[in-house]
Design a protein around this motif. Structure first.
Motif, PDB file in Angstrom:
ATOM      1  N   PRO A   1       0.808  -1.222   0.000  1.00 42.18           N
ATOM      2  CA  PRO A   1       0.000   0.000   0.000  1.00 42.18           C
ATOM      3  C   PRO A   1       0.840   1.270   0.000  1.00 42.18           C
ATOM      4  O   PRO A   1       0.414   2.290  -0.535  1.00 42.18           O
ATOM      5  CB  PRO A   1      -0.828  -0.121   1.284  1.00 42.18           C
ATOM      6  N   VAL A   2       2.028   1.217   0.603  1.00 41.05           N
ATOM      7  CA  VAL A   2       2.894   2.409   0.633  1.00 41.05           C
ATOM      8  C   VAL A   2       3.322   2.771  -0.777  1.00 41.05           C
ATOM      9  O   VAL A   2       3.257   3.945  -1.192  1.00 41.05           O
ATOM     10  CB  VAL A   2       4.128   2.176   1.535  1.00 41.05           C
ATOM     11  N   GLU A   3       3.773   1.772  -1.547  1.00 38.71           N
ATOM     12  CA  GLU A   3       4.209   2.015  -2.925  1.00 38.71           C
ATOM     13  C   GLU A   3       3.047   2.461  -3.811  1.00 38.71           C
ATOM     14  O   GLU A   3       3.203   3.363  -4.649  1.00 38.71           O
ATOM     15  CB  GLU A   3       4.841   0.738  -3.506  1.00 38.71           C
ATOM     16  N   LEU A   4       1.890   1.860  -3.589  1.00 40.74           N
ATOM     17  CA  LEU A   4       0.707   2.238  -4.368  1.00 40.74           C
ATOM     18  C   LEU A   4       0.317   3.684  -4.090  1.00 40.74           C
ATOM     19  O   LEU A   4      -0.001   4.446  -5.003  1.00 40.74           O
ATOM     20  CB  LEU A   4      -0.458   1.300  -4.035  1.00 40.74           C
ATOM     21  N   ALA A   5       0.360   4.066  -2.824  1.00 43.78           N
ATOM     22  CA  ALA A   5       0.038   5.443  -2.454  1.00 43.78           C
ATOM     23  C   ALA A   5       1.067   6.412  -3.032  1.00 43.78           C
ATOM     24  O   ALA A   5       0.713   7.491  -3.526  1.00 43.78           O
ATOM     25  CB  ALA A   5      -0.002   5.567  -0.931  1.00 43.78           C
ATOM     26  N   ALA A   6       2.346   6.028  -2.975  1.00 40.75           N
ATOM     27  CA  ALA A   6       3.414   6.882  -3.495  1.00 40.75           C
ATOM     28  C   ALA A   6       3.244   7.121  -4.989  1.00 40.75           C
ATOM     29  O   ALA A   6       3.369   8.259  -5.480  1.00 40.75           O
ATOM     30  CB  ALA A   6       4.768   6.239  -3.207  1.00 40.75           C
ATOM     31  N   VAL A   7       2.948   6.057  -5.715  1.00 38.93           N
ATOM     32  CA  VAL A   7       2.747   6.171  -7.157  1.00 38.93           C
ATOM     33  C   VAL A   7       1.510   7.024  -7.455  1.00 38.93           C
ATOM     34  O   VAL A   7       1.489   7.804  -8.416  1.00 38.93           O
ATOM     35  CB  VAL A   7       2.608   4.768  -7.793  1.00 38.93           C
ATOM     36  N   GLY A   8       0.475   6.908  -6.625  1.00 40.34           N
ATOM     37  CA  GLY A   8      -0.731   7.704  -6.807  1.00 40.34           C
ATOM     38  C   GLY A   8      -0.456   9.192  -6.734  1.00 40.34           C
ATOM     39  O   GLY A   8      -0.949   9.969  -7.556  1.00 40.34           O
TER      40      GLY A   8
ATOM     41  N   SER B   1       8.144  10.665   5.614  1.00 41.99           N
ATOM     42  CA  SER B   1       7.105   9.750   5.157  1.00 41.99           C
ATOM     43  C   SER B   1       7.717   8.564   4.408  1.00 41.99           C
ATOM     44  O   SER B   1       8.654   8.741   3.611  1.00 41.99           O
ATOM     45  CB  SER B   1       6.125  10.476   4.239  1.00 41.99           C
ATOM     46  N   PRO B   2       7.223   7.351   4.628  1.00 41.52           N
ATOM     47  CA  PRO B   2       7.725   6.185   3.880  1.00 41.52           C
ATOM     48  C   PRO B   2       7.377   6.245   2.399  1.00 41.52           C
ATOM     49  O   PRO B   2       7.945   5.502   1.592  1.00 41.52           O
ATOM     50  CB  PRO B   2       7.029   5.005   4.565  1.00 41.52           C
ATOM     51  N   MET B   3       6.452   7.146   2.022  1.00 42.75           N
ATOM     52  CA  MET B   3       6.068   7.278   0.616  1.00 42.75           C
ATOM     53  C   MET B   3       7.055   8.109  -0.197  1.00 42.75           C
ATOM     54  O   MET B   3       7.027   8.079  -1.421  1.00 42.75           O
ATOM     55  CB  MET B   3       4.673   7.920   0.510  1.00 42.75           C
ATOM     56  N   LEU B   4       7.932   8.856   0.474  1.00 31.96           N
ATOM     57  CA  LEU B   4       8.776   9.821  -0.227  1.00 31.96           C
ATOM     58  C   LEU B   4       9.715   9.159  -1.228  1.00 31.96           C
ATOM     59  O   LEU B   4       9.774   9.558  -2.392  1.00 31.96           O
ATOM     60  CB  LEU B   4       9.579  10.650   0.785  1.00 31.96           C
TER      61      LEU B   4
ATOM     62  N   ARG C   1      11.329   8.304  -6.814  1.00 34.46           N
ATOM     63  CA  ARG C   1      11.884   7.471  -7.891  1.00 34.46           C
ATOM     64  C   ARG C   1      10.915   7.398  -9.072  1.00 34.46           C
ATOM     65  O   ARG C   1      11.309   7.553 -10.234  1.00 34.46           O
ATOM     66  CB  ARG C   1      12.178   6.058  -7.377  1.00 34.46           C
ATOM     67  N   TYR C   2       9.658   7.145  -8.772  1.00 37.08           N
ATOM     68  CA  TYR C   2       8.665   6.988  -9.843  1.00 37.08           C
ATOM     69  C   TYR C   2       8.480   8.299 -10.611  1.00 37.08           C
ATOM     70  O   TYR C   2       8.447   8.307 -11.855  1.00 37.08           O
ATOM     71  CB  TYR C   2       7.333   6.537  -9.252  1.00 37.08           C
TER      72      TYR C   2
ATOM     73  N   ALA D   1      -5.725  13.513   0.170  1.00 40.16           N
ATOM     74  CA  ALA D   1      -5.694  12.076   0.461  1.00 40.16           C
ATOM     75  C   ALA D   1      -4.320  11.649   0.964  1.00 40.16           C
ATOM     76  O   ALA D   1      -4.202  10.808   1.860  1.00 40.16           O
ATOM     77  CB  ALA D   1      -6.073  11.278  -0.794  1.00 40.16           C
ATOM     78  N   ALA D   2      -3.263  12.241   0.385  1.00 34.49           N
ATOM     79  CA  ALA D   2      -1.893  11.899   0.805  1.00 34.49           C
ATOM     80  C   ALA D   2      -1.646  12.287   2.253  1.00 34.49           C
ATOM     81  O   ALA D   2      -0.939  11.588   2.988  1.00 34.49           O
ATOM     82  CB  ALA D   2      -0.885  12.590  -0.108  1.00 34.49           C
ATOM     83  N   LYS D   3      -2.245  13.393   2.685  1.00 32.12           N
ATOM     84  CA  LYS D   3      -2.058  13.847   4.061  1.00 32.12           C
ATOM     85  C   LYS D   3      -2.765  12.935   5.064  1.00 32.12           C
ATOM     86  O   LYS D   3      -2.442  12.947   6.255  1.00 32.12           O
ATOM     87  CB  LYS D   3      -2.576  15.281   4.202  1.00 32.12           C
ATOM     88  N   LEU D   4      -3.719  12.137   4.577  1.00 28.83           N
ATOM     89  CA  LEU D   4      -4.425  11.207   5.456  1.00 28.83           C
ATOM     90  C   LEU D   4      -3.653   9.908   5.687  1.00 28.83           C
ATOM     91  O   LEU D   4      -4.023   9.109   6.533  1.00 28.83           O
ATOM     92  CB  LEU D   4      -5.806  10.878   4.872  1.00 28.83           C
ATOM     93  N   GLY D   5      -2.597   9.705   4.864  1.00 27.43           N
ATOM     94  CA  GLY D   5      -1.790   8.495   5.036  1.00 27.43           C
ATOM     95  C   GLY D   5      -1.784   7.626   3.801  1.00 27.43           C
ATOM     96  O   GLY D   5      -2.540   7.846   2.845  1.00 27.43           O
ATOM     97  N   SER D   6      -0.922   6.595   3.843  1.00 27.17           N
ATOM     98  CA  SER D   6      -0.730   5.738   2.665  1.00 27.17           C
ATOM     99  C   SER D   6      -1.967   4.921   2.320  1.00 27.17           C
ATOM    100  O   SER D   6      -2.273   4.688   1.147  1.00 27.17           O
ATOM    101  CB  SER D   6       0.463   4.805   2.886  1.00 27.17           C
TER     102      SER D   6
END
Length: 373
Positions: A68-75, A183-186, A191-192, A314-319
């Motif tokens: 979910p972290v990677e999916l959120a990051a890509v989003g 954030s773990p999404m950074l 990269r993406y 949505a990003a501010k709400l979490g991954s």
């Protein structure tokens, strides 16, 4: 007295553009010449427009298996890419379709006028003085369409500018979108976003080329190119993501390769019909493109800003919330673009009709498009 009032009211309503929605309602889906031409343009255009969101949806499905972290990051990264790309390309594509359709119609009319004048002077139909559409070896002559060359030049330049800007400003942009340094999404988002930006010149160039083909009322060629590119993306995704273990970087690389493939295919096909380089630099219509695309630019900014703002919130709400938002957004995009195929058909037919001063056909087209919509 009442009858005269009703007749007067009816006649006055006929001058109201909104009244066109109720004109000949039984002919909305009539299979006449106009209806068939609209369908031949709109259906392939709708499929081509929907193909990319579907490919992105499949990307989302593959990335979702990573986590979910990677999916959120890509989003978040895709929201940034969509905002920047659409601001640059949608005014360009829309203007290109109209300009190319108009210029091609005027070029055709000029050839027909010259032929009629020569025939009136007594020359035979096979006279060498009458413009030919084919060369001696049977191959079609390449057309000089200045607006096509202008669109390609603008698309390539805007793509390079977008690529450089996003690559160097990726981190501040992501922070503005709500992804903080802790954030773990950074890292996956960075990269993406950086790798996808390498494909920006191909994306904007291919979309400008699609605008040219739409101006020629050819929506099948962009459809075939898009399908081949998206198929390559779907095949390369699992190879790069899972087999090579590249994760989100592999998804970005697969997408970039597919976009360059689409651009090369469209350029190859267009080079068979049109001289890609204008006769002189003065023939480029850069000023006309920017002037007419300005109002469309404001419209696109207003529309895409809503999605970008929603992604940021949505990003501010979490991954987890961002991952859910990304899935829903891609499903919505894949279905909402179906109506754009109808818009492409209306745009190409209207521009051609206005260039030929066929206002009756232009009115009929506008009415039919509004009714079908």
């Amino acid at each position: 007295m009442i009858t005269r009032v009703l007749v007067s009211f009816w006649n006055n309503m006929g001058d109201n553009p909104l009244w066109g929605l109720f004109r000949n309602p039984r002919e909305v889906f009539k299979k006449d010449e106009l209806g068939l031409e609209m369908a031949q343009i709109a259906l392939p255009a709708a499929l081509a427009l929907t193909a990319d969101p579907i490919a992105s949806l499949i990307d989302t499905a593959f990335i979702g298996h990573i986590g979910p972290v990677e999916l959120a990051a890509v989003g978040v990264a895709i929201a940034v890419i969509n905002q920047v790309s659409k601001i640059a390309i949608f005014p360009l594509v829309s203007v290109t379709t109209s300009f190319v359709a108009e210029e091609d119609a005027m070029r055709s009319l000029k050839g027909e006028t010259e032929e009629i004048k020569l025939l009136e002077k007594g020359f035979s139909a096979d006279s060498e003085l009458i413009p030919k559409t084919e060369t001696s070896d049977g191959e079609n002559k390449k057309r000089h369409i200045s607006s096509a060359s202008s669109a390609m030049a603008i698309g390539a330049i805007l793509g390079l500018i977008q690529s450089i800007f996003v690559i160097f400003a990726a981190k501040p942009i992501l922070e503005y979108m709500g992804i903080k340094s802790n954030s773990p999404m950074l890292k996956p988002a960075l990269r993406y976003l950086t790798l996808r930006s390498v494909g920006a010149p191909a994306v904007l160039l291919s979309l400008s080329l699609q605008g040219v083909f739409r101006g020629f009322k050819d929506t099948k060629t962009p459809l075939y190119a898009t399908m081949v590119g998206d198929a390559a993306n779907i095949v390369l995704d699992p190879i790069f993501i899972f087999l090579f273990g590249m994760g989100v970087s592999g998804a970005a690389i697969a997408h970039v390769i597919s976009q360059y493939l689409i651009a090369l295919m469209l350029m190859w096909r267009l080079s068979e019909q049109v001289s890609l380089l204008p006769p002189t630099v003065k023939d480029l219509q850069l000023g006309r493109f920017f002037k007419n695309g300005l109002l469309l630019l404001f419209r696109v900014i207003a529309a895409t800003s809503c999605i970008t703002l929603a992604a940021s919130l949505a990003a501010k709400l979490g991954s987890t919330s961002m991952a859910a938002f990304q899935v829903c957004l891609q499903v919505w995009l894949a279905t909402s673009l179906l109506a754009d195929g109808l818009a492409v058909a209306g745009q190409a037919i209207l521009a051609n009709a206005f260039a030929r001063k066929d206002y009756e056909r232009a009115t009929a087209t506008a009415v039919r498009v509004l009714q079908v919509a």
